[in-house]
Scaffold this motif. Structure first.
Motif, mmCIF file in Angstrom:
data_model
loop_
_atom_site.group_PDB
_atom_site.id
_atom_site.type_symbol
_atom_site.label_atom_id
_atom_site.label_comp_id
_atom_site.label_asym_id
_atom_site.label_seq_id
_atom_site.Cartn_x
_atom_site.Cartn_y
_atom_site.Cartn_z
ATOM 1 N N ALA A 127 0.843 -1.200 0.000
ATOM 2 C CA ALA A 127 0.000 0.000 0.000
ATOM 3 C C ALA A 127 0.876 1.247 0.000
ATOM 4 C CB ALA A 127 -0.927 -0.008 1.214
ATOM 5 N N GLY A 128 0.590 2.154 -0.901
ATOM 6 C CA GLY A 128 1.325 3.403 -0.961
ATOM 7 C C GLY A 128 2.666 3.321 -1.662
ATOM 8 N N ALA A 129 3.073 2.118 -2.070
ATOM 9 C CA ALA A 129 4.353 1.978 -2.764
ATOM 10 C C ALA A 129 4.241 2.550 -4.179
ATOM 11 C CB ALA A 129 4.760 0.514 -2.834
ATOM 12 N N THR A 130 5.352 3.011 -4.720
ATOM 13 C CA THR A 130 5.340 3.552 -6.076
ATOM 14 C C THR A 130 5.308 2.447 -7.126
ATOM 15 O OG1 THR A 130 7.748 3.661 -6.086
ATOM 16 C CG2 THR A 130 6.565 5.657 -5.427
ATOM 17 N N ARG A 131 5.642 1.249 -6.718
ATOM 18 C CA ARG A 131 5.645 0.110 -7.640
ATOM 19 C C ARG A 131 5.033 -1.086 -6.923
ATOM 20 N NH1 ARG A 131 10.479 -1.325 -11.692
ATOM 21 N NH2 ARG A 131 9.843 -3.413 -12.314
ATOM 22 N N ALA A 132 4.099 -1.778 -7.572
ATOM 23 C CA ALA A 132 3.420 -2.929 -6.967
ATOM 24 C C ALA A 132 4.341 -4.139 -7.019
ATOM 25 C CB ALA A 132 2.114 -3.219 -7.693
ATOM 26 N N THR A 133 5.179 -4.260 -6.004
ATOM 27 C CA THR A 133 6.164 -5.344 -5.938
ATOM 28 C C THR A 133 6.163 -5.942 -4.542
ATOM 29 O OG1 THR A 133 7.563 -4.214 -7.565
ATOM 30 C CG2 THR A 133 8.603 -5.939 -6.237
ATOM 31 N N ILE A 134 6.029 -7.262 -4.481
ATOM 32 C CA ILE A 134 6.145 -7.971 -3.209
ATOM 33 C C ILE A 134 7.555 -8.551 -3.158
ATOM 34 C CG2 ILE A 134 5.304 -9.894 -1.817
ATOM 35 C CD1 ILE A 134 2.574 -9.511 -3.180
ATOM 36 N N THR A 135 8.355 -8.042 -2.232
ATOM 37 C CA THR A 135 9.722 -8.538 -2.089
ATOM 38 C C THR A 135 9.738 -9.758 -1.166
ATOM 39 O OG1 THR A 135 10.241 -7.148 -0.185
ATOM 40 C CG2 THR A 135 10.608 -6.185 -2.382
ATOM 41 N N ARG A 136 10.876 -10.432 -1.125
ATOM 42 C CA ARG A 136 10.998 -11.632 -0.285
ATOM 43 C C ARG A 136 10.846 -11.314 1.192
ATOM 44 N NH1 ARG A 136 16.320 -14.191 -2.834
ATOM 45 N NH2 ARG A 136 16.854 -12.035 -2.596
ATOM 46 N N GLU A 137 11.107 -10.065 1.575
ATOM 47 C CA GLU A 137 10.989 -9.684 2.983
ATOM 48 C C GLU A 137 9.548 -9.430 3.388
ATOM 49 O OE1 GLU A 137 13.169 -7.941 0.819
ATOM 50 O OE2 GLU A 137 14.761 -9.322 1.375
ATOM 51 N N MET A 138 8.656 -9.282 2.424
ATOM 52 C CA MET A 138 7.250 -8.985 2.700
ATOM 53 C C MET A 138 6.449 -10.273 2.877
ATOM 54 S SD MET A 138 6.480 -6.029 -0.081
ATOM 55 C CE MET A 138 7.202 -4.417 -0.013
ATOM 56 N N PRO A 139 5.293 -10.174 3.505
ATOM 57 C CA PRO A 139 4.422 -11.354 3.590
ATOM 58 C C PRO A 139 3.993 -11.784 2.179
ATOM 59 C CG PRO A 139 3.687 -9.619 5.089
ATOM 60 C CD PRO A 139 4.747 -9.016 4.221
ATOM 61 N N PRO A 140 3.906 -13.083 1.933
ATOM 62 C CA PRO A 140 3.518 -13.548 0.599
ATOM 63 C C PRO A 140 2.026 -13.328 0.346
ATOM 64 C CG PRO A 140 3.728 -15.417 2.059
ATOM 65 C CD PRO A 140 4.174 -14.197 2.838
ATOM 66 N N PRO A 141 1.638 -13.275 -0.934
ATOM 67 C CA PRO A 141 0.214 -13.229 -1.243
ATOM 68 C C PRO A 141 -0.428 -14.572 -0.908
ATOM 69 C CG PRO A 141 1.473 -13.504 -3.246
ATOM 70 C CD PRO A 141 2.465 -13.298 -2.135
#
Length: 192
Positions: A97-111
């Motif tokens: 949310a609020g990121a400039t690019r819709a990217t889920i990195t490895r450090e983030m919770p997975p979808p």
């Protein structure tokens, strides 16, 4: 058909990939450090993704069911995939949310779910059934669906005790999902 863009001796880090801009609207995935051009999807694949989107938003908030969101995955070198559809968890949605690019990195919770609609060609089949299967599993994504217009089957890969267990659905079999217990489509309806 996929085509590598960066030379085999020049590999990009994930951060370089995120900053990459060739001044065109060409979409790329990062596969083991190499830029790979993603050609436009076929009308059939777009229609299938749209049908699944419309079904999934019956069960999730519409802004949780998205296309175009990248997922950083583990590979020999930096790798980022762009699934045809992705369903966020509350945590993964909050992370982007609020990121400039819709990217889920490895450090983030997975979808919660990624969906790949298989494009024609053996290379695409290998990517969806083999490489992405392993990459999404390594991220601990709860479900991965491989929707295959050629075989008219849907493979549901369910995360169980540290690995995916695959179930293949065809014809009038109702797709079973732990994320969407009331999911109403069959492969016959998806490919109609």
């Amino acid at each position: 058909m996929t085509q590598a863009v960066s030379s085999p001796t020049t590999y990009l880090s994930f951060e370089q990939y995120l900053a990459y801009d060739d001044g065109t609207d060409t979409r790329y995935e990062l596969v083991n450090g190499a830029l790979v051009e993603r050609p436009p999807e076929s009308d059939e694949n777009i229609g299938i993704a749209r049908k699944l989107f419309l079904e999934l938003i019956k069960y999730f908030p519409a802004d949780w069911v998205v296309w175009g969101t990248e997922v950083e995955v583990t590979g020999r070198r930096a790798t980022a995939r762009i699934p045809d559809l992705l369903v966020h968890t509350e945590e993964s949605k909050a992370a982007v949310a609020g990121a400039t690019r819709a990217t889920i990195t490895r450090e983030m919770p997975p979808p919660a779910l990624v969906v790949e609609v298989v494009s024609p060609g053996q290379a695409n089949r290998d990517h969806d059934y083999r490489y992405k299967h392993t990459e999404y599993a390594a991220q601990g994504i709860a479900e991965y669906w491989i929707v295959d217009p050629e075989t008219r089957q849907v493979t549901r890969c369910l995360w169980v005790n540290g690995r995916y267990e695959d179930t293949v659905y065809s014809g009038a079999e109702q797709i079973q999902s732990t994320l969407v217990p009331a999911f109403g489509l069959t492969p016959a309806e998806i490919f109609a």
